[in-house]
Write a protein that holds these residues in place. Structure first.
Motif, short mmCIF file in Angstrom:
data_model
loop_
_atom_site.label_atom_id
_atom_site.label_comp_id
_atom_site.label_asym_id
_atom_site.label_seq_id
_atom_site.Cartn_x
_atom_site.Cartn_y
_atom_site.Cartn_z
N VAL A 95 63.46 -30.54 -59.90
CA VAL A 95 63.70 -29.93 -58.60
C VAL A 95 65.19 -29.65 -58.50
N SER A 127 59.85 -31.94 -51.92
CA SER A 127 60.92 -32.90 -51.63
C SER A 127 60.35 -34.20 -51.06
N PRO A 130 63.40 -27.43 -53.80
CA PRO A 130 62.92 -28.50 -52.92
C PRO A 130 61.93 -28.02 -51.86
N ARG A 142 64.20 -39.05 -55.99
CA ARG A 142 65.52 -38.55 -55.62
C ARG A 142 66.66 -39.17 -56.45
N ASP A 175 68.55 -27.17 -56.75
CA ASP A 175 68.97 -26.37 -55.60
C ASP A 175 69.42 -24.99 -56.07
#
Length: 356
Positions: free
Chosen positions: A34, A65, A13, A70, A36
């Motif tokens: 994307v 981001s 991100p 999302r 983590d």
């Protein structure tokens, strides 16, 4: 359909939008995941997401981001392939990230070799310039026919556009135009139909449009013939229609840094001092989508430039859109551009050597 190893299209991100564009261009899957630090999916990015972010005021240096979707549609690893396929059909998706119950990515499900529909929108390529800034290379060869990689610039352009389903091409030729005509013929080798428009004098970036033999029935593309780009013209036409524009001009983000401290004065007093500021602009990328009725404004068989046409449309209070190009783009106007294009070709266009 097949499950793809997703690692080459994954970024974090905190990576920049610029990094996302690099992955989009180099991997050619039209999506970035994307994730983590635990490899959990936090969003996806497509060229459309980037385009909307740039129009909102984000820059290529902004974190990805700020541009990502999302809440993407995903498939679960305990679902069947039929369920994955149905999800894609319902939302007209080409890609479906696959995750486990903890949202950890395990793969990408996608349509390989998707059949592209035949597009009726004409493509008008402006090929008549003399390429003075690339002399002596263009003394005996028209600029669109200069070799970049293993083929002429124009052949790379044609192959990329033909891959998207476009088949009707108009080649506006003048300077050394017979070399172009001899190489491409009627276009049959590339699965397209080429109609040649002969300019008897320089007509600018829009004047040759008055010589089109037929009035297009659909929005059409006008493009300079010295551009290497991976632009998605289908997305451009969709954008043009959705915004009900008369003209949509493609733009490219350009950042310029002043190498000095900039001082702003209010009379004889300093109101602000900024050290080496950067200014962000959108510059003209030399690609346009036009609605057919705009041709009524183009004078017959005269020199006429696209900025003049756009100014007339704006003066009539009609809509002119700006479509940010997020894909690779290079205007081969000067020798450093030509040299850079040679290096970029292997990264972005090498696969086109096998087409046609």
């Amino acid at each position: 359909m097949q499950l793809f190893d997703w690692h080459s299209i994954a970024i974090s991100p905190s990576d920049s939008i610029r990094e996302a564009l690099t992955v989009l261009d180099q991997q050619s899957l039209q999506i970035v995941l994307v994730v983590d630090d635990n490899q959990a999916l936090v969003g996806t990015v497509t060229d459309g997401d980037v385009r909307r972010a740039l129009l909102r005021g984000e820059t290529l240096n902004s974190e990805v981001s700020s541009a990502m979707n999302r809440s993407p549609t995903i498939g679960l690893n305990n679902e069947t392939e039929v369920v994955w396929h149905q999800k894609m059909l319902r939302k007209s998706l080409r890609h479906l990230p696959i995750a486990d119950e903890n949202n950890k990515v395990i793969g990408l499900y996608y349509q390989k070799g998707q059949v592209t529909e035949v597009r009726k929108n004409p493509i008008v390529l402006m090929l008549g310039g003399q390429g003075m800034r690339l002399r002596p290379l263009t003394e005996t060869v028209p600029k669109p026919m200069l070799m970049v990689g293993n083929q002429p610039i124009l052949e790379t352009i044609v192959k990329h556009i033909a891959e998207q389903g476009f088949t009707e091409f108009y080649f506006c030729i003048n300077y050394l135009g017979e070399q172009i005509r001899k190489h491409f013929g009627n276009g049959e080798k590339w699965g397209i139909n080429i109609t040649y428009i002969q300019e008897n004098a320089a007509m600018g970036t829009a004047g040759a449009l008055s010589l089109l033999p037929l009035l297009p029935k659909e929005p059409f593309i006008v493009m300079n013939g010295d551009l290497l780009t991976k632009i998605n013209l289908c997305s451009l036409i969709k954008f043009h229609k959705e915004h009900d524009n008369k003209v949509t001009a493609c733009v490219r983000e350009y950042t310029q840094q002043v190498p000095y401290g900039v001082v702003e004065l209010d009379g004889s007093y300093v109101s602000q001092m900024v050290e080496k500021p950067s200014y962000r602009y959108f510059v003209n990328a030399g690609i346009y989508c036009l609605s057919p009725e705009t041709l009524q404004l183009v004078p017959q068989n005269e020199f006429y430039d696209m900025p003049t046409l756009i100014a007339e449309i704006l003066s009539d209070k009609e809509k002119v859109g700006g479509f940010p190009i997020t894909e690779y783009w290079m205007d081969i106007g000067q020798m450093p551009d030509f040299e850079q294009a040679q290096m970029d070709y292997e990264v972005y266009f090498n696969h086109l050597d096998e087409v046609g």
